[in-house]
Design a protein around this motif. Sequence first.
Motif, PDB file in Angstrom:
ATOM      1  N   GLU A 218     123.140  47.711 -78.965  1.00 58.69           N
ATOM      2  CA  GLU A 218     121.644  47.784 -79.209  1.00 58.69           C
ATOM      3  C   GLU A 218     120.759  48.100 -77.786  1.00 58.69           C
ATOM      4  O   GLU A 218     119.932  48.738 -78.058  1.00 58.69           O
ATOM      5  CB  GLU A 218     121.216  46.220 -79.719  1.00 58.69           C
TER       6      GLU A 218
ATOM      7  N   TYR B  96     121.229  50.005 -86.240  1.00 57.86           N
ATOM      8  CA  TYR B  96     120.050  50.725 -86.345  1.00 57.86           C
ATOM      9  C   TYR B  96     118.996  50.267 -85.308  1.00 57.86           C
ATOM     10  O   TYR B  96     119.113  48.831 -85.325  1.00 57.86           O
ATOM     11  CB  TYR B  96     119.361  50.864 -87.673  1.00 57.86           C
ATOM     12  N   TYR B  97     118.350  51.070 -84.854  1.00 54.99           N
ATOM     13  CA  TYR B  97     117.209  50.674 -83.782  1.00 54.99           C
ATOM     14  C   TYR B  97     115.963  51.364 -83.959  1.00 54.99           C
ATOM     15  O   TYR B  97     116.041  52.689 -83.850  1.00 54.99           O
ATOM     16  CB  TYR B  97     117.595  50.693 -82.329  1.00 54.99           C
TER      17      TYR B  97
ATOM     18  N   GLU C 126     115.187  47.507 -93.503  1.00 58.61           N
ATOM     19  CA  GLU C 126     114.866  46.442 -92.463  1.00 58.61           C
ATOM     20  C   GLU C 126     114.309  46.557 -91.208  1.00 58.61           C
ATOM     21  O   GLU C 126     113.189  46.223 -90.724  1.00 58.61           O
ATOM     22  CB  GLU C 126     116.167  45.595 -92.577  1.00 58.61           C
ATOM     23  N   GLU C 127     115.059  47.637 -90.461  1.00 59.92           N
ATOM     24  CA  GLU C 127     114.618  47.878 -89.125  1.00 59.92           C
ATOM     25  C   GLU C 127     113.096  48.765 -88.903  1.00 59.92           C
ATOM     26  O   GLU C 127     112.442  48.461 -87.839  1.00 59.92           O
ATOM     27  CB  GLU C 127     115.622  48.767 -88.301  1.00 59.92           C
TER      28      GLU C 127
ATOM     29  N   SER D 183     120.671  55.437 -84.501  1.00 56.17           N
ATOM     30  CA  SER D 183     121.647  54.590 -85.237  1.00 56.17           C
ATOM     31  C   SER D 183     122.714  55.160 -84.724  1.00 56.17           C
ATOM     32  O   SER D 183     123.030  56.585 -84.391  1.00 56.17           O
ATOM     33  CB  SER D 183     121.596  54.573 -86.559  1.00 56.17           C
TER      34      SER D 183
ATOM     35  N   ARG E 276     113.916  56.403 -85.095  1.00 55.48           N
ATOM     36  CA  ARG E 276     115.009  55.576 -85.246  1.00 55.48           C
ATOM     37  C   ARG E 276     116.464  56.287 -84.793  1.00 55.48           C
ATOM     38  O   ARG E 276     116.423  57.145 -85.006  1.00 55.48           O
ATOM     39  CB  ARG E 276     115.224  55.167 -86.640  1.00 55.48           C
TER      40      ARG E 276
ATOM     41  N   LYS F 110     110.619  45.860 -89.425  1.00 55.34           N
ATOM     42  CA  LYS F 110     110.424  45.130 -88.328  1.00 55.34           C
ATOM     43  C   LYS F 110     109.753  45.773 -87.196  1.00 55.34           C
ATOM     44  O   LYS F 110     108.929  45.538 -86.528  1.00 55.34           O
ATOM     45  CB  LYS F 110     111.795  44.687 -87.626  1.00 55.34           C
TER      46      LYS F 110
ATOM     47  N   TYR G 268     109.365  47.312 -82.638  1.00 53.25           N
ATOM     48  CA  TYR G 268     110.739  47.641 -82.589  1.00 53.25           C
ATOM     49  C   TYR G 268     111.483  46.730 -83.718  1.00 53.25           C
ATOM     50  O   TYR G 268     111.017  45.693 -83.941  1.00 53.25           O
ATOM     51  CB  TYR G 268     111.496  47.457 -81.206  1.00 53.25           C
ATOM     52  N   GLY G 269     112.648  47.235 -83.970  1.00 56.30           N
ATOM     53  CA  GLY G 269     113.413  46.392 -85.145  1.00 56.30           C
ATOM     54  C   GLY G 269     114.895  46.822 -84.919  1.00 56.30           C
ATOM     55  O   GLY G 269     114.934  47.981 -84.775  1.00 56.30           O
ATOM     56  N   THR G 270     115.927  46.051 -85.313  1.00 58.08           N
ATOM     57  CA  THR G 270     117.073  46.153 -85.536  1.00 58.08           C
ATOM     58  C   THR G 270     117.826  45.896 -86.655  1.00 58.08           C
ATOM     59  O   THR G 270     117.352  44.946 -87.228  1.00 58.08           O
ATOM     60  CB  THR G 270     118.000  45.649 -84.174  1.00 58.08           C
ATOM     61  N   SER G 271     118.850  46.647 -87.381  1.00 57.24           N
ATOM     62  CA  SER G 271     119.379  45.988 -88.306  1.00 57.24           C
ATOM     63  C   SER G 271     120.957  46.709 -88.378  1.00 57.24           C
ATOM     64  O   SER G 271     121.284  47.600 -87.392  1.00 57.24           O
ATOM     65  CB  SER G 271     118.606  46.330 -89.600  1.00 57.24           C
TER      66      SER G 271
END
Length: 553
Positions: A39, A124-125, A98-99, A138, A136, A102, A108-111
């Motif tokens: 991540e 994913y970031y 989801e990411e 990944s 994104r 977020k 920012y968001g991760t999943s």
Amino acid sequence: MKMNKKIFRSSLLVALLVLTASFVMIIGILFNYFQLQIEKELKNEAMYISIAIENEGAEYLKSIVNNEERVTLISADGTVIADTSVEAEELENHLDREEIKKALADGYGTSVRYSETLTEKVVYYAQLLDDGSILRVSTKQYTVVTVLLGLSQSISAVILFTFILSFILSSRVSKSIVKPINELDLDDPENNNNAYEELSPLLSKISSQHKTIEKQLHEAKKQQEEFSLITENMSDGLLVIDKNMQILMCNTSAKKLLNASGNINGNVFSVNRSKAFRQSVEKSLGGERFENEMMYNDKHYKIIANPVYEESEIIGAFIVIIDITDTIQREQMRREFTSNVSHELKTPLTSISGFAEMMMNGGIDEATVKDFSKSIYEEAQRLISLVIDIIRISELDEKSNIFVKEKVDLYELSEEIIERLKPQADKKSVKINIFGGKAQVYGVRKILDEIIYNLCDNAVKYNNNGGTVDIIVRTTDDEAIITVRDNGIGIPENAQNRVFERFYRVDKSRSKEKGGTGLGLSIVKHGAVFHNAQITLDSQINEGTSITLKFPT
Ligand code: ADP
């Protein structure tokens, strides 16, 4: 189950459980760590790429050619603007990812999403750019399953190795735990310095029991020894049997009496099968005290059999065997002696009575009366010497302690006896000589006197007129020897071993005529036995007789 085995199994199980748990935990921690690492990397990458996009626009994405990583640019409404691995038009709206959600919310968001087979996952970031679009980044990451599958060979090797290692270590551990227990010295329980402390109560208990057992054993052994000391020193035979007639105990005398040797066991009838013995065994096991007599090997035995009870139940019997041969023989001899004595006394008494009767009836001249009186006198003298001999022989028979032992010189004694026998010898012109010298014997003078007197008296009595008697006295290292030798009528061979019997005479009338009682040599024999002396007789008919006595000194 053996203690060793149990400990081994338990420790092996513990080792394997701990190993598995740590293995699982380490893998979990590692994956978590890698996840965070990925991540972080994705975040950095997103930062660089966002700077590049700001400078060069979305076109920049086309220059990225990388299969491992995928970069997607998404507009604020979710439409994919550009993607490094798929044509942007083919992709649906990404707003529900989801990411993305977020990122729109937090910047920012991760999943993480797994493939259907679970063998792959994608991290994913997403980062919100200044213009409102979302970048994104990944990357694929192997899942635990994939890693495990990929490393299965090495993992198997490691598992095998750790298994073997645990096996060896567990085996050593269990052995080392059991070792002090195996090394316990149970003969000396108190002295186990290397033993586990937890075992102390057990060891002291064992020690106290040990002492008790030892004491009891010692006691039992002592009793056993006392018992065998008594039974082995018994001259009577003792047999103990159980109710099945099996021999439990048999002392040495019993073996000797029953002529058995070695270790006697098994059925009691294997020792003796005579009717009397069988009867005694059977009666005693039937609960009766039973006494019986039996003959075995020319000997007489008395058997006394007693039942042995335990709480009114017969559990066996003990049998005492007594050798009564001597008693029986002595009784027999006494009976014979009594009948002989009566007979010997009757003969002179009958003649005395006869002469007296004739004299009583009268009508006899004086010369005849004188003759009769002489006969009565002679018969009475016979009676007296008979009674004297009987008294002597009875004294010797009783083996009584009325005799006092002293040192007696056979030579000197013989000289005295010669003096006493001189009148008889002179009457027959028999010459008595003495040869040799001093020979001391520790014995009873009176008995020794009778022995030598009787021998010399016989040598004169059964001699021819003008014959000779030689007395030879000598000694060796351990014997005093006296021989009385004559050149008289001799004793026939078949009578030689009977002359020592009571009342035995070779020629009854001749002996009587010479005043013999038939007890002389019997007294000699008894006296010799009394002094442990050995008698030998050597005689030749018409040539003479020689009797030798050897006294131990
Ligand atoms: P006895 O009183 O008849 O002499 P003994 O017991 O002294 O009895 O002797 C037993 C028999 O042995 C005698 O009757 C005699 O026949 C025989 N006898 C003993 N001594 C002699 C001897 N020296 N020579 C020959 N016969 C002997």
